[in-house]
Design an enzyme around this catalytic site. Sequence first.
Site, PDB file in Angstrom:
ATOM      1  N   GLU A 110      60.885  32.199 121.414  1.00 42.62           N
ATOM      2  CA  GLU A 110      60.572  32.492 119.997  1.00 42.62           C
ATOM      3  C   GLU A 110      59.219  33.179 119.821  1.00 42.62           C
ATOM      4  OE1 GLU A 110      61.201  28.775 117.884  1.00 42.62           O
ATOM      5  OE2 GLU A 110      63.221  28.573 118.681  1.00 42.62           O
ATOM      6  N   ASP A 115      75.134  26.800 117.451  1.00 47.65           N
ATOM      7  CA  ASP A 115      75.711  25.902 116.444  1.00 47.65           C
ATOM      8  C   ASP A 115      75.884  26.694 115.155  1.00 47.65           C
ATOM      9  OD1 ASP A 115      73.006  25.840 115.558  1.00 47.65           O
ATOM     10  OD2 ASP A 115      72.688  23.785 116.224  1.00 47.65           O
ATOM     11  N   GLU A 168      71.976  28.312 122.449  1.00 46.59           N
ATOM     12  CA  GLU A 168      71.816  27.131 121.574  1.00 46.59           C
ATOM     13  C   GLU A 168      72.819  27.169 120.423  1.00 46.59           C
ATOM     14  OE1 GLU A 168      67.705  26.534 120.388  1.00 46.59           O
ATOM     15  OE2 GLU A 168      66.945  27.132 122.346  1.00 46.59           O
ATOM     16  N   ASN A 195      63.896  34.077 125.089  1.00 52.98           N
ATOM     17  CA  ASN A 195      64.910  33.366 124.298  1.00 52.98           C
ATOM     18  C   ASN A 195      64.463  33.306 122.841  1.00 52.98           C
ATOM     19  OD1 ASN A 195      67.297  31.546 124.376  1.00 52.98           O
ATOM     20  ND2 ASN A 195      65.860  29.910 123.848  1.00 52.98           N
ATOM     21  N   HIS A 218      71.717  30.034 116.403  1.00 52.51           N
ATOM     22  CA  HIS A 218      71.768  28.996 115.367  1.00 52.51           C
ATOM     23  C   HIS A 218      72.261  29.676 114.088  1.00 52.51           C
ATOM     24  CE1 HIS A 218      69.970  25.885 117.766  1.00 52.51           C
ATOM     25  NE2 HIS A 218      68.963  26.671 118.087  1.00 52.51           N
TER      26      HIS A 218
HETATM   27  O1  9MR Z   1      66.815  20.054 119.324  1.00 48.13           O
HETATM   28  C1  9MR Z   1      65.414  20.019 119.245  1.00 48.13           C
HETATM   29  C2  9MR Z   1      65.001  18.920 118.280  1.00 48.13           C
HETATM   30  O2  9MR Z   1      65.361  17.657 118.778  1.00 48.13           O
HETATM   31  C3  9MR Z   1      63.515  18.990 118.051  1.00 48.13           C
HETATM   32  O3  9MR Z   1      63.157  18.050 117.057  1.00 48.13           O
HETATM   33  C4  9MR Z   1      63.135  20.390 117.620  1.00 48.13           C
HETATM   34  C5  9MR Z   1      61.658  20.508 117.383  1.00 48.13           C
HETATM   35  O4  9MR Z   1      61.288  21.795 117.059  1.00 48.13           O
HETATM   36  O5  9MR Z   1      63.527  21.312 118.625  1.00 48.13           O
HETATM   37  C6  9MR Z   1      64.889  21.350 118.755  1.00 48.13           C
HETATM   38  O6  9MR Z   1      65.294  22.364 119.605  1.00 48.13           O
HETATM   39  C7  9MR Z   1      64.918  23.706 119.275  1.00 48.13           C
HETATM   40  C8  9MR Z   1      64.816  24.475 120.566  1.00 48.13           C
HETATM   41  O7  9MR Z   1      63.929  23.838 121.427  1.00 48.13           O
HETATM   42  C9  9MR Z   1      64.377  25.908 120.322  1.00 48.13           C
HETATM   43  N1  9MR Z   1      65.230  26.561 119.367  1.00 48.13           N
HETATM   44  C10 9MR Z   1      65.456  25.849 118.119  1.00 48.13           C
HETATM   45  C11 9MR Z   1      65.946  24.427 118.397  1.00 48.13           C
HETATM   46  C12 9MR Z   1      66.244  23.700 117.105  1.00 48.13           C
HETATM   47  O8  9MR Z   1      65.074  23.488 116.379  1.00 48.13           O
END
Ligand code: 9MR
Length: 353
Positions: free
Chosen positions: A163, A271, A269, A204, A240
Amino acid sequence: MRTPARRTAAALAALLLCLAAAPATHAASPHRHRAATLDDLARQHGRYFGSAVDNPELADTAYSDLLGSEFGQTTPGNGMKWDATEPRRGVFDFTAGDEIVNYAHAKGLKVRGHTLLWHSQLPNWLTSGTWTADELRAILKSHITQVVKHNRGKVFAWDVANEIMNEDGTYRQSIFYKTLGPGYVADALRWARAADPNVKLYLNDYNVEGLGAKSDAYYALIKQLKAEGVPVDGFGMQAHLALQHGFPNDVRGNIRRFADLGVDVAVTELDIRMILPADETELAQQADWYGKMTSACLAVRRCVGITLWGYSDGHSWIPSTFPGEGAALPWDENLGHKPAYDAIRNALTAARS
Ligand code: 9MR
């Protein structure tokens, strides 16, 4: 002429086709072949089908058992992030990541490392400090080196930089960018390569699945990194998605243009959330989108696999982050199949390998 390896592959494909066609009820009988899983079907195309998992979810045995049997790949949802792996400067803790790696390998799943460098989930000692460029560079190099070395041979890919771009295609003003300038991305990739010569190194991000300013920025960056001989092997599209935001523009064409740059692409990722309550029409649209994402990946040889960000609505980051939204995954809270599951299955079965 068919080589022995090709013959084996053909035989395996035929067997899997037969398994795929077997009614699901056969799974209940120990004396019959089980129905093909999503990963079995993806393997017919030389791809994997995976799901992320967060450490506490391993204790939900119904969930972790299905993770281990249905999928061929996993990604730790949080266990390999900086706040988990280096909670104090120079003090590394690999417990959470190792727990997932050990679980995954015991079940035959391969693991994607996530993530070495991100603006979020950084430890306090790092965000609250004031660092010169030299200090921060040394901190970043040490972090990447230690985490990659520890996981050498255990993960097949790393999300090295996560990101790093804004929606308009400019660099995110993270602590790394502000202190080190854009060269930190190439440095991070080189340090990761030095620590593990074999692992695939990815950039990513989200909102990069379709053509647009953000994916253009990655396209330009990867092209430049390649031209400069910087080790970059892949581009991860988080995916996402949200029904209310529309389906991204020309996903297949976008995947293809990255593949044509000479990198792998992974859907990392996936969803697809919606505004609750979910009705039948929305679930049908969600199913259609899951099918479309799957087909888009299968259409491009270098799209290596698909990872869901958790696989059931019972374990999803969406409801707590977007109140009033959810129902984003192909399995419901009771681990029942939603229409999206069938759509993925159909896309995996329909595509020609
Ligand atoms: O799934 C992850 C969640 O449990 C955490 O609270 C969150 C914190 O930012 O991060 C989530 O995973 C993220 C991933 O690492 C990067 N892309 C976005 C995902 C969803 O926020």
